[in-house]
Motif scaffolding. Structure first.
Motif, PDB file in Angstrom:
ATOM      1  N   GLN A 160       0.830  -1.209   0.000  1.00  0.00           N
ATOM      2  CA  GLN A 160       0.000   0.000   0.000  1.00  0.00           C
ATOM      3  C   GLN A 160       0.861   1.253   0.000  1.00  0.00           C
ATOM      4  O   GLN A 160       0.617   2.182   0.744  1.00  0.00           O
ATOM      5  CB  GLN A 160      -0.914  -0.004   1.226  1.00  0.00           C
ATOM      6  N   ILE A 161       1.886   1.257  -0.844  1.00  0.00           N
ATOM      7  CA  ILE A 161       2.749   2.428  -0.933  1.00  0.00           C
ATOM      8  C   ILE A 161       2.144   3.373  -1.964  1.00  0.00           C
ATOM      9  O   ILE A 161       1.910   2.978  -3.104  1.00  0.00           O
ATOM     10  CB  ILE A 161       4.172   2.014  -1.378  1.00  0.00           C
ATOM     11  N   ALA A 162       1.877   4.614  -1.548  1.00  0.00           N
ATOM     12  CA  ALA A 162       1.305   5.586  -2.487  1.00  0.00           C
ATOM     13  C   ALA A 162       2.352   5.965  -3.525  1.00  0.00           C
ATOM     14  O   ALA A 162       3.481   6.311  -3.182  1.00  0.00           O
ATOM     15  CB  ALA A 162       0.820   6.815  -1.734  1.00  0.00           C
ATOM     16  N   ASP A 182       2.681   8.437  -5.613  1.00  0.00           N
ATOM     17  CA  ASP A 182       3.132   9.810  -5.851  1.00  0.00           C
ATOM     18  C   ASP A 182       3.716  10.460  -4.601  1.00  0.00           C
ATOM     19  O   ASP A 182       4.010  11.651  -4.612  1.00  0.00           O
ATOM     20  CB  ASP A 182       1.984  10.660  -6.419  1.00  0.00           C
ATOM     21  N   LEU A 183       3.899   9.698  -3.545  1.00  0.00           N
ATOM     22  CA  LEU A 183       4.622  10.227  -2.384  1.00  0.00           C
ATOM     23  C   LEU A 183       6.001   9.579  -2.359  1.00  0.00           C
ATOM     24  O   LEU A 183       6.168   8.454  -2.813  1.00  0.00           O
ATOM     25  CB  LEU A 183       3.898   9.882  -1.085  1.00  0.00           C
ATOM     26  N   GLU A 214       7.834  10.264   2.749  1.00  0.00           N
ATOM     27  CA  GLU A 214       6.479  10.775   2.988  1.00  0.00           C
ATOM     28  C   GLU A 214       5.513   9.640   3.296  1.00  0.00           C
ATOM     29  O   GLU A 214       4.610   9.782   4.112  1.00  0.00           O
ATOM     30  CB  GLU A 214       5.982  11.559   1.767  1.00  0.00           C
ATOM     31  N   ALA A 241       3.531   9.535   6.688  1.00  0.00           N
ATOM     32  CA  ALA A 241       2.062   9.561   6.760  1.00  0.00           C
ATOM     33  C   ALA A 241       1.560   8.718   7.916  1.00  0.00           C
ATOM     34  O   ALA A 241       0.538   9.031   8.527  1.00  0.00           O
ATOM     35  CB  ALA A 241       1.471   9.060   5.441  1.00  0.00           C
ATOM     36  N   ASP A 255       2.429  10.586  11.217  1.00  0.00           N
ATOM     37  CA  ASP A 255       1.527  11.722  11.443  1.00  0.00           C
ATOM     38  C   ASP A 255       0.449  11.381  12.458  1.00  0.00           C
ATOM     39  O   ASP A 255      -0.005  12.236  13.205  1.00  0.00           O
ATOM     40  CB  ASP A 255       0.835  12.113  10.132  1.00  0.00           C
ATOM     41  N   HIS A 256      -0.006  10.127  12.417  1.00  0.00           N
ATOM     42  CA  HIS A 256      -1.149   9.753  13.250  1.00  0.00           C
ATOM     43  C   HIS A 256      -0.756   8.901  14.446  1.00  0.00           C
ATOM     44  O   HIS A 256      -1.568   8.625  15.293  1.00  0.00           O
ATOM     45  CB  HIS A 256      -2.181   9.032  12.391  1.00  0.00           C
ATOM     46  N   GLY A 310      -2.227  16.031   3.039  1.00  0.00           N
ATOM     47  CA  GLY A 310      -1.931  15.490   1.719  1.00  0.00           C
ATOM     48  C   GLY A 310      -1.470  14.045   1.811  1.00  0.00           C
ATOM     49  O   GLY A 310      -1.862  13.210   1.002  1.00  0.00           O
ATOM     50  N   ARG A 311      -0.640  13.774   2.821  1.00  0.00           N
ATOM     51  CA  ARG A 311      -0.157  12.402   2.978  1.00  0.00           C
ATOM     52  C   ARG A 311      -1.305  11.474   3.343  1.00  0.00           C
ATOM     53  O   ARG A 311      -1.401  10.346   2.847  1.00  0.00           O
ATOM     54  CB  ARG A 311       0.942  12.354   4.043  1.00  0.00           C
ATOM     55  N   ALA A 312      -2.189  11.968   4.227  1.00  0.00           N
ATOM     56  CA  ALA A 312      -3.335  11.129   4.607  1.00  0.00           C
ATOM     57  C   ALA A 312      -4.232  10.891   3.399  1.00  0.00           C
ATOM     58  O   ALA A 312      -4.705   9.773   3.173  1.00  0.00           O
ATOM     59  CB  ALA A 312      -4.117  11.807   5.728  1.00  0.00           C
ATOM     60  N   ALA A 357      -3.336  10.825   0.330  1.00  0.00           N
ATOM     61  CA  ALA A 357      -2.660   9.887  -0.573  1.00  0.00           C
ATOM     62  C   ALA A 357      -2.883   8.453  -0.107  1.00  0.00           C
ATOM     63  O   ALA A 357      -3.112   7.560  -0.923  1.00  0.00           O
ATOM     64  CB  ALA A 357      -1.170  10.198  -0.648  1.00  0.00           C
ATOM     65  N   LEU A 358      -2.832   8.231   1.210  1.00  0.00           N
ATOM     66  CA  LEU A 358      -3.068   6.874   1.722  1.00  0.00           C
ATOM     67  C   LEU A 358      -4.508   6.445   1.443  1.00  0.00           C
ATOM     68  O   LEU A 358      -4.749   5.306   1.049  1.00  0.00           O
ATOM     69  CB  LEU A 358      -2.813   6.827   3.230  1.00  0.00           C
ATOM     70  N   ARG A 361      -6.423   7.494  -0.932  1.00  0.00           N
ATOM     71  CA  ARG A 361      -6.553   7.272  -2.372  1.00  0.00           C
ATOM     72  C   ARG A 361      -6.037   5.882  -2.735  1.00  0.00           C
ATOM     73  O   ARG A 361      -6.596   5.185  -3.563  1.00  0.00           O
ATOM     74  CB  ARG A 361      -5.766   8.358  -3.090  1.00  0.00           C
ATOM     75  N   LYS A 362      -4.944   5.498  -2.085  1.00  0.00           N
ATOM     76  CA  LYS A 362      -4.348   4.188  -2.383  1.00  0.00           C
ATOM     77  C   LYS A 362      -5.279   3.078  -1.928  1.00  0.00           C
ATOM     78  O   LYS A 362      -5.565   2.167  -2.676  1.00  0.00           O
ATOM     79  CB  LYS A 362      -2.993   4.092  -1.684  1.00  0.00           C
TER      80      LYS A 362
END
Lengths: 265, 496
Positions: free
Chosen positions: A107-109, A111-112, A116, A120, A123-124, B202-204, B206-207, B209-210
């Motif tokens: 689950q690697i995005a 475009d990041l 990042e 991500a 962040d949480h 934005g990072r959240a 992106a996750l 969206r994935k």
């Protein structure tokens, strides 16, 4: 330590997990079983995507399953409502319990950047932005050996690197249980070896218990001291890895019944 | 030593902080705000002002579509809500313009949030349908209660006589000043959205969206972050509506027709939803292109034909939009060529600007800008022409490629025989030459009021000067090129 008590999951007539009771206390625990054995369902019960029909799961002595919602005429509706609010822990809040997981498909995005992607998660996992968070992110990436790819976009990473990045994401914060769902899928032998090394080091790295699902028996043997085998939602065997793998019923579940084949021939 | 060097080359340059990411946008917008009103005619200042408002609305569509993959067709209606609220408050109470705009934005944001509630469970086509119906409902409601038509008081309607217009802010009374005022708002709003994209939200997104499951497992509150995007989108769209109301002092309800909402979404797809320039492209297409056609005495609605075509093409071409494709193109160019190109382009453009200003054909800026566009499209257009052929099907595109290759080869052989330097891309270059010349000259004829022949001369002149200077300066710039190549050996994509 994972304690699973009488877990049953039922989707209509299908029972992916059927009255499963087991206690897993080794630092790295493996879970194997043929397709459809209920491996991923068990993981989904842990992370809260699936509510078990009955039973309980406790991690390090703390129950994480949703309480059954049944009417109790002795309680006022408001009390019941409050109770349901507190016992039903939302999946995304489970991160604060130290539950981390990876998925079968990474689950690697795209475009990041790698940094990042891991950021991500941080962040949480942290109360607020702090130098410790940045440090933790860098440390996790360094631990899986991807520092040289720090600023690559997700789309530029190889399959192996994406799987390792997934593991790095699962190591952020203070995990108590890291669940890895087929991290070795699609890896070559040499890559698998590095992966095994990374997985073996996780308990020392952050003190978390590791719960590893994989079809690659070599990886399980290389990492896990304890292994459980599921077959059609039922516990087939549990115990030290090598002993479990030598059991005839495990071989039968995995490889089929050779005797039957011979008879047919 | 060697090992150390190898290690060093593996480490890329650190990522840009959010501020450094939005800086290019802020600089471009600031430059445009300062320079543009000086160059173009009065008619165009007004057109570009509404482009700014549309860009802001398009940015909200791009936010929802690009960041979360959610199609909201109601953003235009939300702009309408913002404009409506802003007008009502300004008519009803004696408050400054900015307060009215902010109130409009806030209330549109609340509406956006309400709209977003079902979006937490829906996606794709169903969400699009739902938002479309909301936009339609808005249209019906404003039709019935009649859009603020400038009567006195909070609920005022015009019974007799002319409409009352709202005043512009005191420091932006003239058209040029109001345009600059709008640009300040645009920088603030889009800067904020870009900032969000580059940081935690934005990072959240992106996750999410994935995969929503993966985002949840990472501790992201999917519901919270979706709602946040809808609220931000609503606020920005509402602000745009209020600013649009300030531009003319009134709003027409026909301006917020459902079809406009759909058109806006389509043009965001054409422009590119993943880049701030995509929103600018969408704004330009939806307002500036019809204005250009009208300026030439052609019906502006003809632009819709082009939009349909452009949408098809951009869907065939992998959904990155015009801006995404341009960005991809520049990704694979080396640093040295970019430095070199920039210097030569600006020198040529500056030269033409001076010559045209001296001949009194147009302003310096107009000629400068035209020359730059000519040089940019010099590389971009052959691709577009081939892309259009792809519209008729792969076999025809392939056949055309074969024919072109055969003819080019023969032509190159012929040239070699005569004693000229053979060039295997002569046909494509030639087509490009014609197309670019006529198209750009036609555009600048409208925008900068350059006579067509002079426009043509400008485009072709800039392009030929580029070729000549390339040939003449090659030995001179070679050491420079090598020096830069040594420092930045990889294409641009490696240095983000």
């Amino acid at each position: 330590m994972i304690e699973i008590k009488n877990i049953t999951v039922q989707f209509g007539g299908v029972k992916p997990l059927d009255n499963l009771t087991v206690t897993l206390d080794q630092p790295i625990v493996g879970l194997i079983g043929p397709n459809g054995a209920g491996k991923t369902t068990l993981l989904n019960v842990f992370s809260g995507f699936v509510t078990p029909t009955s039973g309980e799961v406790a991690i390090n002595g703390k129950s994480i399953t949703q309480r059954e919602r049944r009417f109790d005429l002795n309680l006022t509706p408001m009390t019941q409502f409050r109770a349901s609010l507190f016992t039903r822990m939302k999946p995304h809040k489970r991160v604060s319990l130290g539950l981390r997981r990876t998925f079968q498909t990474d689950q690697i995005a795209d475009d990041l950047t790698l940094l990042e992607n891991v950021q991500a998660v941080a962040d949480h996992g942290f109360a607020k932005k702090s130098p410790a968070m940045q440090e933790d992110v860098k440390r996790a990436i360094d631990y899986v050996g991807l520092t040289r790819r720090l600023h690559r976009k997700g789309s530029d990473l190889s399959t192996e690197e994406r799987h390792l990045a997934e593991i790095a994401k699962a190591l952020i914060g203070k995990p108590s249980l890291v669940m890895l769902d087929e991290p070795g899928a699609g890896m070559s032998e040499a890559e698998s070896e590095h992966l095994a090394q990374v997985i073996r080091g996780i308990p020392d790295y952050c003190g978390a218990q590791v719960f590893l699902i994989d079809h690659d028996v070599d990886l399980i043997v290389a990492c896990c001291s304890q292994t459980m085998v599921l077959d059609f939602g039922k516990l087939l065997a549990v115990g030290p890895t090598r002993k479990v793998l030598e059991l005839p019923e495990v071989r039968k579940a995995y490889l089929g019944d050779f005797g039957e084949l011979e008879r047919a021939a | 030593m060697a090992e150390e060097k190898k290690k060093k080359s593996n480490i890329d340059i650190p990522p840009k902080s959010p501020w450094r990411r939005i800086m290019p946008m802020v600089i471009v917008f600031a430059l445009v705000a300062v320079v543009l009103p000086e160059w173009v005619s009065h008619y165009w200042v007004n057109s570009i002002s509404s482009v700014v408002c549309l860009t802001m609305t398009a940015a909200t569509v791009a936010l929802l579509y690009g960041q979360l993959g959610m199609v909201s067709l109601a953003q235009f209606a939300l702009a309408g809500v913002g404009g409506w609220v802003c007008l009502r408050f300004l008519h009803g109470f004696d408050i400054p313009f900015e307060i009215g705009v902010l109130l409009g934005g806030l209330i549109a944001g609340v509406f956006g949030l309400l709209l977003g509630l079902p979006a937490l469970r829906m996606r794709g086509l169903y969400l699009a349908l739902l938002t479309l119906l909301v936009a339609a409902a808005f249209q019906v409601i404003v039709n019935v209660i009649s859009f603020p038509d400038g009567g006195p008081g909070f609920t005022g309607k015009v019974e007799t006589g002319a409409r009352v217009l709202i005043g512009r802010p005191w420091l932006a009374q003239s058209d040029a000043a109001y345009f600059r005022y709008l640009m300040v708002w645009l920088i603030l709003v889009m800067g904020f959205l870009e900032w969000q994209r580059a940081s935690k939200s934005g990072r959240a997104w992106a996750l999410i969206r994935k995969s929503e499951a993966a985002a949840t497992a990472a501790g992201v509150s999917v519901v919270g972050y979706k709602a946040r995007a809808f609220f931000m989108g609503g606020v920005a769209a509402g602000l745009a509506g209020g600013l649009l109301a300030g531009l003319n002092g009134q709003l027409e309800y026909s301006g917020f027709h459902v079809s406009q909402s759909i058109l806006l979404f389509a043009l965001v797809v054409v422009g590119g939803a993943y880049n701030w320039l995509g929103a600018v492209a969408a704004g330009l297409l939806i307002r500036a292109l019809p204005a250009l056609l009208n300026g030439h005495g052609v019906d502006g609605n003809l632009a819709n034909v082009f939009f349909g075509f452009a949408t098809l093409v951009s869907l065939i071409q992998g959904r990155k939009g015009i801006v995404g494709q341009l960005a991809d193109f520049f990704k694979f160019v080396r640093m040295s060529r970019i430095v070199e190109g920039t210097i030569i382009w600006f020198a040529i453009a500056g030269l033409f600007g001076l010559v045209y200003m001296y001949l009194d054909k147009t302003s310096f800026g107009g000629a400068f800008f035209t020359a730059l566009v000519a040089l940019l499209f010099r590389v971009a257009i052959p691709g577009v022409a081939w892309l259009l052929l792809g519209f008729f099907g792969k076999p025809i595109q392939d056949r055309a490629e074969d024919v072109e290759a055969y003819l080019s080869l023969r032509l190159a052989q012929l040239m070699a025989k005569i004693g000229l330097i053979p060039d295997h891309r002569l046909i494509k270059r030639g087509l490009n030459w014609w197309f670019n010349g006529f198209f750009i000259a036609w555009v600048v004829w409208g925008v900068f009021e350059v006579e067509f022949a002079y426009g043509l001369a400008l485009v072709w002149g800039a392009m030929s000067l580029k070729i000549i200077s390339e040939k003449l300066l090659y030995p001179a710039v070679l050491p420079l090129r090598n020096a830069i190549d040594k420092k930045f050996p990889k294409p641009l994509a490696a240095y983000r």
